[in-house]
Design an enzyme around this catalytic site. Structure first.
Site, PDB file in Angstrom:
ATOM      1  N   ASP A  85      60.533  41.158  78.087  1.00 12.42           N
ATOM      2  CA  ASP A  85      61.635  41.821  77.717  1.00 12.42           C
ATOM      3  C   ASP A  85      62.827  41.011  78.041  1.00 12.42           C
ATOM      4  O   ASP A  85      63.598  41.234  77.155  1.00 12.42           O
ATOM      5  CB  ASP A  85      62.012  43.050  78.585  1.00 12.42           C
ATOM      6  CG  ASP A  85      61.157  44.544  78.192  1.00 12.42           C
ATOM      7  OD1 ASP A  85      60.669  44.451  76.961  1.00 12.42           O
ATOM      8  OD2 ASP A  85      60.985  45.513  78.905  1.00 12.42           O
TER       9      ASP A  85
ATOM     10  N   LYS B   3      55.903  50.798  83.226  1.00 10.92           N
ATOM     11  CA  LYS B   3      56.060  49.607  83.345  1.00 10.92           C
ATOM     12  C   LYS B   3      55.606  49.154  85.008  1.00 10.92           C
ATOM     13  O   LYS B   3      55.333  48.131  85.278  1.00 10.92           O
ATOM     14  CB  LYS B   3      57.188  48.882  82.957  1.00 10.92           C
ATOM     15  CG  LYS B   3      57.399  49.083  81.549  1.00 10.92           C
ATOM     16  CD  LYS B   3      58.833  48.261  81.231  1.00 10.92           C
ATOM     17  CE  LYS B   3      58.957  48.673  79.424  1.00 10.92           C
ATOM     18  NZ  LYS B   3      60.170  47.844  78.983  1.00 10.92           N
TER      19      LYS B   3
HETATM   20  P1  NAP Z   1      65.676  54.377  82.869  1.00 12.25           P
HETATM   21  O1  NAP Z   1      64.938  53.545  83.961  1.00 12.25           O
HETATM   22  O2  NAP Z   1      65.430  55.910  82.760  1.00 12.25           O
HETATM   23  O3  NAP Z   1      67.034  54.106  83.478  1.00 12.25           O
HETATM   24  C1  NAP Z   1      67.861  54.810  82.797  1.00 12.25           C
HETATM   25  C2  NAP Z   1      69.454  54.148  82.997  1.00 12.25           C
HETATM   26  O4  NAP Z   1      70.393  54.784  82.453  1.00 12.25           O
HETATM   27  C3  NAP Z   1      69.865  54.628  84.639  1.00 12.25           C
HETATM   28  O5  NAP Z   1      70.657  53.546  85.065  1.00 12.25           O
HETATM   29  C4  NAP Z   1      70.972  55.668  84.324  1.00 12.25           C
HETATM   30  O6  NAP Z   1      72.080  55.941  85.303  1.00 12.25           O
HETATM   31  C5  NAP Z   1      71.682  55.534  83.206  1.00 12.25           C
HETATM   32  N1  NAP Z   1      72.180  56.749  82.407  1.00 12.25           N
HETATM   33  C6  NAP Z   1      71.165  57.808  81.861  1.00 12.25           C
HETATM   34  N2  NAP Z   1      72.282  58.706  81.236  1.00 12.25           N
HETATM   35  C7  NAP Z   1      73.569  58.144  81.330  1.00 12.25           C
HETATM   36  C8  NAP Z   1      74.727  58.679  81.078  1.00 12.25           C
HETATM   37  N3  NAP Z   1      74.749  59.831  80.495  1.00 12.25           N
HETATM   38  N4  NAP Z   1      76.058  58.046  81.490  1.00 12.25           N
HETATM   39  C9  NAP Z   1      75.667  56.944  82.180  1.00 12.25           C
HETATM   40  N5  NAP Z   1      74.443  56.056  82.552  1.00 12.25           N
HETATM   41  C10 NAP Z   1      73.383  56.892  82.244  1.00 12.25           C
HETATM   42  O7  NAP Z   1      65.525  53.861  81.518  1.00 12.25           O
HETATM   43  P2  NAP Z   1      65.184  52.341  81.041  1.00 12.25           P
HETATM   44  O8  NAP Z   1      63.646  52.198  81.300  1.00 12.25           O
HETATM   45  O9  NAP Z   1      65.914  51.157  82.225  1.00 12.25           O
HETATM   46  O10 NAP Z   1      65.517  52.244  79.769  1.00 12.25           O
HETATM   47  C11 NAP Z   1      66.798  52.189  79.272  1.00 12.25           C
HETATM   48  C12 NAP Z   1      67.246  51.965  77.839  1.00 12.25           C
HETATM   49  O11 NAP Z   1      66.929  50.637  77.433  1.00 12.25           O
HETATM   50  C13 NAP Z   1      66.441  52.948  76.707  1.00 12.25           C
HETATM   51  O12 NAP Z   1      67.113  53.499  76.035  1.00 12.25           O
HETATM   52  C14 NAP Z   1      65.268  51.927  76.240  1.00 12.25           C
HETATM   53  O13 NAP Z   1      64.948  52.606  74.842  1.00 12.25           O
HETATM   54  C15 NAP Z   1      66.126  50.803  76.216  1.00 12.25           C
HETATM   55  N6  NAP Z   1      65.215  49.550  76.102  1.00 12.25           N
HETATM   56  C16 NAP Z   1      65.121  48.838  74.966  1.00 12.25           C
HETATM   57  C17 NAP Z   1      64.098  47.716  74.911  1.00 12.25           C
HETATM   58  C18 NAP Z   1      64.207  46.849  73.707  1.00 12.25           C
HETATM   59  O14 NAP Z   1      63.283  46.110  73.365  1.00 12.25           O
HETATM   60  N7  NAP Z   1      65.278  47.078  72.668  1.00 12.25           N
HETATM   61  C19 NAP Z   1      63.340  47.402  75.896  1.00 12.25           C
HETATM   62  C20 NAP Z   1      63.383  48.196  77.197  1.00 12.25           C
HETATM   63  C21 NAP Z   1      64.229  49.275  77.204  1.00 12.25           C
HETATM   64  P3  NAP Z   1      71.627  56.859  86.621  1.00 12.25           P
HETATM   65  O15 NAP Z   1      70.802  55.949  87.710  1.00 12.25           O
HETATM   66  O16 NAP Z   1      72.988  57.111  87.117  1.00 12.25           O
HETATM   67  O17 NAP Z   1      70.807  58.089  86.332  1.00 12.25           O
END
Ligand code: NAP
Length: 270
Positions: free
Chosen positions: A103, A66
């Site tokens: 989003d 993205k």
């Molecule tokens: P990302 O950029 O990789 O960020 C991941 C985030 O999760 C970070 O803040 C990370 O914290 C945190 N995290 C990971 N493992 C963790 C744990 N065990 N305990 C606490 N925090 C943890 O991912 P993203 O793109 O933001 O996506 C996040 C989620 O949103 C995904 O599951 C994705 O599928 C979902 N999503 C859904 C939609 C929809 O349309 N429904 C749209 C977009 C995203 P740290 O910074 O401390 O590592």
């Protein structure tokens, strides 16, 4: 010739987007093709060049591209400019690349219209400081969320994001009860982890998880329900609503989302 659309990510095999857009196109009586393809890490620009060079009309972009899509596009809608991330690309009539981010609009629509949860005046906690969190802060505030706070495992990242948007930040361990809405934008659920907040901290709150599960019971939703949340919701509705916004940007008509969401839940339940 059939108009071609696609979603690009890495990995991409799990994507529901082709099924969602096929539903939309059928219901709207529109003839289009929507595929999913994987690009190599670092290869978004070349893949997008190829796709549009071959006549592609519009591209959805998912993890981890993205930000790359934001940099690849010359013009941005307000949501993409605010998030610094793009999930929908189209080509303007003059040939310029336009990046949009649907989003946040999808999330707000799912919360307010589908779930019927009030956002105006809702004290709102966002968990996570990654790409997804970045895209939802401004839309939630725009819909009236207040006292918006970003909590993240890595506090420094929460601080940076909060500073960008002028909201509060803290660590996950600092969270005390009292939120109207808690939005989980972490990827902890991918590792099967739901309980990322202190015990008792979501009692009485409405809890929304951006992750989704066939039966809606993501690890976070299941944990929040056990903790006495007022209501829980997973991100399948957001996925469908953000897709509907993309369809509207490309095709000029917003498809009905309720039948698609119901069909996906039915399929997933089988
Ligand atoms: P990302 O950029 O990789 O960020 C991941 C985030 O999760 C970070 O803040 C990370 O914290 C945190 N995290 C990971 N493992 C963790 C744990 N065990 N305990 C606490 N925090 C943890 O991912 P993203 O793109 O933001 O996506 C996040 C989620 O949103 C995904 O599951 C994705 O599928 C979902 N999503 C859904 C939609 C929809 O349309 N429904 C749209 C977009 C995203 P740290 O910074 O401390 O590592």
């Amino acid at each position: 010739m059939t108009d071609r659309y696609a979603v690009v990510g890495n990995p991409i095999g799990h994507s529901l987007s082709p099924a969602i857009h096929a539903h939309f196109a059928r219901a709207a009586g529109q003839n289009l093709r929507y595929d999913a393809f994987e690009a190599p890490i670092g290869g978004f620009g070349a893949a997008a060049d190829d796709f549009f060079g071959a006549g592609g009309k519009g591209l959805n972009v998912t993890v981890p591209f993205k930000r790359d899509a934001y940099l690849w596009t010359a013009r941005h809608d307000d949501a993409a400019a605010g998030a610094g991330a793009v999930n929908t690309v189209l080509i303007d009539p003059d040939g310029a690349r336009r990046g949009c981010n649907t989003d946040g609009a999808g999330l707000v629509r799912d919360i307010v219209s589908n779930l019927g949860w009030p956002l105006d005046g809702a004290r709102t906690l966002i968990l996570g400081a990654g790409g997804a969190a970045r895209g939802i802060v401004l839309p939630l505030r725009g819909a009236g969320a207040r006292e918006v706070t970003i909590a993240n495992r890595n506090r420094e990242k929460a601080g940076h994001l909060a500073q960008r948007f002028g909201v509060a930040a803290c660590g996950l361990d600092d969270i005390a009860p009292g939120w109207d809405l808690v939005v989980n934008a972490t990827s902890a659920g991918l590792a099967g982890i739901g309980g990322i907040l202190p015990q008792g901290s979501v009692r009485g709150s409405r809890c929304y998880d951006l992750s989704y599960a066939a039966d809606g019971a993501t690890p976070f939703c299941a944990w929040a329900a056990r903790q006495g949340a007022a209501a829980v919701g997973d991100g399948l509705g957001m996925l469908v609503e953000q897709a509907a916004e993309a369809f509207r940007l490309w095709r000029g008509t917003r498809p009905e989302t309720a039948p698609v969401l119901a069909a996906l839940r039915r399929c997933a339940a089988q």
